[in-house]
Design a protein around this motif. Structure first.
Motif, short mmCIF file in Angstrom:
data_model
loop_
_atom_site.label_atom_id
_atom_site.label_comp_id
_atom_site.label_asym_id
_atom_site.label_seq_id
_atom_site.Cartn_x
_atom_site.Cartn_y
_atom_site.Cartn_z
N LEU A 170 0.78 -1.15 0.11
CA LEU A 170 0.02 -0.04 -0.05
C LEU A 170 0.94 1.20 0.03
CD1 LEU A 170 -3.10 -0.97 2.30
CD2 LEU A 170 -2.93 -0.91 -0.05
N ALA A 171 2.09 1.33 0.87
CA ALA A 171 2.89 2.30 0.85
C ALA A 171 3.56 2.59 -0.54
CB ALA A 171 3.81 2.38 1.82
N ALA A 172 3.99 1.63 -0.92
CA ALA A 172 4.58 1.48 -2.33
C ALA A 172 3.82 2.00 -3.76
CB ALA A 172 5.29 0.32 -2.89
N MET A 173 2.32 1.60 -3.38
CA MET A 173 1.34 2.25 -4.40
C MET A 173 1.25 3.63 -4.62
SD MET A 173 -2.85 1.02 -4.64
CE MET A 173 -2.54 -0.60 -3.90
N ASP A 181 -4.22 2.89 -13.59
CA ASP A 181 -4.14 3.83 -15.01
C ASP A 181 -2.64 3.73 -15.38
OD1 ASP A 181 -5.41 5.43 -16.64
OD2 ASP A 181 -5.09 7.09 -15.54
N GLN A 182 -1.69 4.03 -14.47
CA GLN A 182 -0.17 4.31 -14.81
C GLN A 182 0.70 3.12 -15.23
OE1 GLN A 182 1.51 6.27 -11.72
NE2 GLN A 182 3.76 6.43 -12.62
N LYS A 228 -13.96 3.91 -4.83
CA LYS A 228 -13.51 3.74 -3.60
C LYS A 228 -12.29 3.72 -3.29
CE LYS A 228 -14.98 0.48 0.13
NZ LYS A 228 -15.58 -0.66 0.68
N TYR A 229 -11.47 3.12 -4.16
CA TYR A 229 -10.04 3.05 -3.91
C TYR A 229 -9.27 3.74 -5.05
CZ TYR A 229 -11.43 -0.75 -0.89
OH TYR A 229 -12.35 -1.40 0.08
N PRO A 230 -9.44 5.18 -4.98
CA PRO A 230 -8.51 5.76 -5.98
C PRO A 230 -7.03 5.82 -6.22
CG PRO A 230 -9.05 7.31 -3.96
CD PRO A 230 -9.73 6.04 -3.71
N GLU A 231 -6.23 5.06 -5.26
CA GLU A 231 -5.00 4.96 -5.52
C GLU A 231 -4.65 3.75 -6.21
OE1 GLU A 231 -3.06 4.91 -1.43
OE2 GLU A 231 -2.83 6.96 -1.49
#
Length: 185
Positions: free
Chosen positions: A9-12, A101-102, A92-95
């Protein structure tokens, strides 16, 4: 949440904010509140970590979407449910959306990771194939159809987020009509 998930999660978050080149493993360790050794216990390289994030998101998506497919309703209704579930997931989970997308088409994502991600999507693939066999969905190349659907979801989410609009049901209904009209036989 375990350490591995904290790292993912931190890396994302960092990778979507800064990009691959500007995100050293040391920054990920700091953001995950862990040491470098712990990261390397789970992921030998940054590329391996990026592939793990991809699969983490894919498995999170299908966990939500599979629930939308569990019904005895019509194929069209199940299609609408799964498509809406994807849109809801990304809002709900924009990250997760920003990462996919990237990185979805990035060469960093290995073929084996893509294959594992696609294997997790068998419920969606089966729905599309059933629609094709029943003459409800256009009988065309499955990969082309799946890429088309993924593109419409990504474009819709990007448009709604970028325009400052709310993801209201009227817009979702319009999107569903457009996509269904494009794929139905």
């Amino acid at each position: 949440m375990d350490k591995k998930e904290q790292i993912i999660l931190a890396a994302m978050r960092l990778l979507t904010e800064r990009g691959v080149q500007a995100t050293p493993m040391s920054a990920i360790a700091k953001a995950a509140n862990t040491g470098m050794g712990t990261i390397y216990n789970y992921f030998a390289t940054k590329e391996e970590l990026i592939n793990a994030i991809y699969l983490y998101i894919k498995r999170s998506e299908i966990h939500l979407v599979a629930k939308a497919l569990e019904s005895d309703s019509s194929l069209k209704s199940r299609f609408f449910s799964f498509y809406t579930a994807f849109i809801s997931f990304y809002f709900k989970y924009p990250e997760s959306f920003a990462f996919m997308d990237q990185f979805h088409s990035s060469p960093i994502i290995t073929q084996s990771t893509r294959d594992a991600g696609q294997a997790d999507f068998m419920p969606v693939i089966s729905l599309i194939q059933q629609g094709q066999q029943d003459g409800i969905i256009k009988n065309m190349d499955l990969d082309a159809l799946l890429h088309f659907l993924a593109g419409t979801i990504t474009t819709y989410v990007r448009w709604v987020k970028g325009s400052g609009k709310d993801n209201d049901q009227a817009l979702v209904d319009q999107q569903l009509r457009l996509v269904w009209d494009a794929i139905k036989e």
